[in-house]
Write an enzyme that holds these catalytic residues in place. Sequence first.
Site, mmCIF file in Angstrom:
data_model
loop_
_atom_site.group_PDB
_atom_site.id
_atom_site.type_symbol
_atom_site.label_atom_id
_atom_site.label_comp_id
_atom_site.label_asym_id
_atom_site.label_seq_id
_atom_site.Cartn_x
_atom_site.Cartn_y
_atom_site.Cartn_z
ATOM 1 N N ALA A 246 -8.803 -1.542 4.277
ATOM 2 C CA ALA A 246 -9.641 -0.353 4.466
ATOM 3 C C ALA A 246 -9.751 0.351 3.116
ATOM 4 O O ALA A 246 -8.855 0.229 2.266
ATOM 5 C CB ALA A 246 -8.995 0.563 5.492
ATOM 6 N N GLY B 240 -6.952 -4.323 6.578
ATOM 7 C CA GLY B 240 -8.146 -4.570 7.393
ATOM 8 C C GLY B 240 -8.788 -5.921 7.095
ATOM 9 O O GLY B 240 -9.501 -6.471 7.936
ATOM 10 N N GLU C 102 -6.882 -8.299 9.135
ATOM 11 C CA GLU C 102 -7.274 -8.018 10.536
ATOM 12 C C GLU C 102 -8.672 -8.567 10.835
ATOM 13 O O GLU C 102 -8.925 -9.105 11.912
ATOM 14 C CB GLU C 102 -7.217 -6.502 10.791
ATOM 15 N N GLU D 246 -0.082 -1.871 5.022
ATOM 16 C CA GLU D 246 -0.313 -0.467 5.407
ATOM 17 C C GLU D 246 0.953 0.371 5.315
ATOM 18 O O GLU D 246 0.919 1.564 5.015
ATOM 19 C CB GLU D 246 -0.855 -0.389 6.842
HETATM 20 N N1 COA Z 1 -9.422 0.578 -1.086
HETATM 21 C C1 COA Z 1 -10.125 1.124 -2.078
HETATM 22 N N2 COA Z 1 -10.202 0.563 -3.293
HETATM 23 C C2 COA Z 1 -9.542 -0.581 -3.499
HETATM 24 C C3 COA Z 1 -8.780 -1.194 -2.498
HETATM 25 C C4 COA Z 1 -8.747 -0.570 -1.239
HETATM 26 N N3 COA Z 1 -8.078 -1.104 -0.216
HETATM 27 N N4 COA Z 1 -8.224 -2.326 -3.007
HETATM 28 C C5 COA Z 1 -8.631 -2.399 -4.271
HETATM 29 N N5 COA Z 1 -9.427 -1.351 -4.592
HETATM 30 C C6 COA Z 1 -10.085 -1.052 -5.859
HETATM 31 C C7 COA Z 1 -9.095 -0.536 -6.885
HETATM 32 O O1 COA Z 1 -8.865 0.833 -6.714
HETATM 33 C C8 COA Z 1 -9.845 -0.866 -8.159
HETATM 34 O O2 COA Z 1 -10.881 0.085 -8.338
HETATM 35 P P1 COA Z 1 -11.160 0.742 -9.805
HETATM 36 O O3 COA Z 1 -11.515 -0.437 -10.665
HETATM 37 O O4 COA Z 1 -12.290 1.679 -9.559
HETATM 38 O O5 COA Z 1 -9.864 1.385 -10.203
HETATM 39 C C9 COA Z 1 -10.519 -2.188 -7.831
HETATM 40 O O6 COA Z 1 -10.587 -2.253 -6.416
HETATM 41 C C10 COA Z 1 -9.752 -3.403 -8.326
HETATM 42 O O7 COA Z 1 -8.435 -3.343 -7.798
HETATM 43 P P2 COA Z 1 -7.092 -3.396 -8.693
HETATM 44 O O8 COA Z 1 -6.013 -2.713 -7.925
HETATM 45 O O9 COA Z 1 -7.378 -2.913 -10.077
HETATM 46 O O10 COA Z 1 -6.856 -4.978 -8.743
HETATM 47 P P3 COA Z 1 -5.436 -5.709 -8.980
HETATM 48 O O11 COA Z 1 -5.779 -7.137 -9.224
HETATM 49 O O12 COA Z 1 -4.611 -4.998 -9.969
HETATM 50 O O13 COA Z 1 -4.693 -5.604 -7.561
HETATM 51 C C11 COA Z 1 -4.516 -5.680 -5.153
HETATM 52 C C12 COA Z 1 -5.218 -6.231 -6.418
HETATM 53 C C13 COA Z 1 -5.255 -6.247 -3.945
HETATM 54 C C14 COA Z 1 -3.058 -6.145 -5.136
HETATM 55 C C15 COA Z 1 -4.558 -4.128 -5.157
HETATM 56 O O14 COA Z 1 -5.922 -3.749 -5.382
HETATM 57 C C16 COA Z 1 -4.108 -3.481 -3.880
HETATM 58 O O15 COA Z 1 -2.920 -3.410 -3.620
HETATM 59 N N6 COA Z 1 -5.085 -2.967 -3.090
HETATM 60 C C17 COA Z 1 -4.770 -2.242 -1.866
HETATM 61 C C18 COA Z 1 -4.334 -3.167 -0.759
HETATM 62 C C19 COA Z 1 -3.963 -2.374 0.473
HETATM 63 O O16 COA Z 1 -3.010 -1.623 0.492
HETATM 64 N N7 COA Z 1 -4.763 -2.575 1.531
HETATM 65 C C20 COA Z 1 -4.510 -1.946 2.807
HETATM 66 C C21 COA Z 1 -5.192 -0.659 2.921
HETATM 67 S S1 COA Z 1 -4.874 0.096 4.479
#
Ligand code: COA
Length: 261
Positions: free
Chosen positions: A67, A112, A115, A135
């Site tokens: 999400a 999500g 999911e 989450e």
């Molecule tokens: N919601 C909003 N933005 C997200 C996102 C999410 N779930 N996941 C990634 N992004 C965005 C980042 O904020 C970043 O945006 P920016 O360039 O404007 O700063 C962009 O996507 C790239 O992500 P980044 O974190 O820089 O990539 P990474 O390779 O370092 O890490 C992940 C990849 C997937 C490990 C990391 O993005 C992450 O942990 N995301 C969240 C996962 C999560 O908790 N999902 C469940 C949500 S309920």
Amino acid sequence: MSRFETLLTEIKTGIFYITINRSDKLNALNAKVISELGEAVREAYDNEEISAVIITGSGEKAFVAGADISELKELNETNGRKFAENGQEVFDSIEQCPKPVIAAVNGFALGGGCELAMACHMRVAAPGARFGQPEVNLGIIPGYGGTQRLGVHVGKGKAMELMMTGDMVKADEAHRLGLVNHVVETPEDLIPFCEGLIQKIQKKAPIAISLIVDTVNAAFSNEENGYQTEANSFAACCRTEDFQEGVSAFLEKRDPEFKGR
Ligand code: COA
């Protein structure tokens, strides 16, 4: 031009390709994506040109990284419930879709995203795909059906572990756990492999396929008696022209030509 802001869609040889298209945010599910996904899935139900669906993410890095966390911060107890129910409804419509829906998991499938993949009927993963329900790191739980569906695939104990630790699993481990049906060798193989699965299914009787969806889902429903649903669905197959055709074709040693009637 796509009528969607956040999705790319295309229909080719009966396959409806839905690509979540926010690669700069790793295809995170904001409210617009959820609402457009709901609309696209309704099209899959209604459009007779569509016989199967592939859902994937744009770019090489992510299927869906969860999400959209920037929208999560607005949630309170009241709109949080609505948020979960709304996503559950859309994902439920994917699970109940009368046509096969395959998740082509091309990268991160987190929160999500995991999911969404689990709401699809089958999951095929690229070698670099990663699955997880992180989450808990945000102080919340999965809200789009993950707490209910993950245990079905990986068993209750492993589901508890994945949700409580927030750990990610790689594609091969997800396959070993039963979370994905297949892992392809290279990212380029992902869509052709899904298309191959669909081409097999497209040769079968469409009514039987839709009743397989209903009946298998009934096994996990609290409201239905799955065996009764199975008997009813079996009976419904028996009154179709396709059943007559399938049996005749076998006895006449030829390939059946199913018409969906
Ligand atoms: N919601 C909003 N933005 C997200 C996102 C999410 N779930 N996941 C990634 N992004 C965005 C980042 O904020 C970043 O945006 P920016 O360039 O404007 O700063 C962009 O996507 C790239 O992500 P980044 O974190 O820089 O990539 P990474 O390779 O370092 O890490 C992940 C990849 C997937 C490990 C990391 O993005 C992450 O942990 N995301 C969240 C996962 C999560 O908790 N999902 C469940 C949500 S309920």
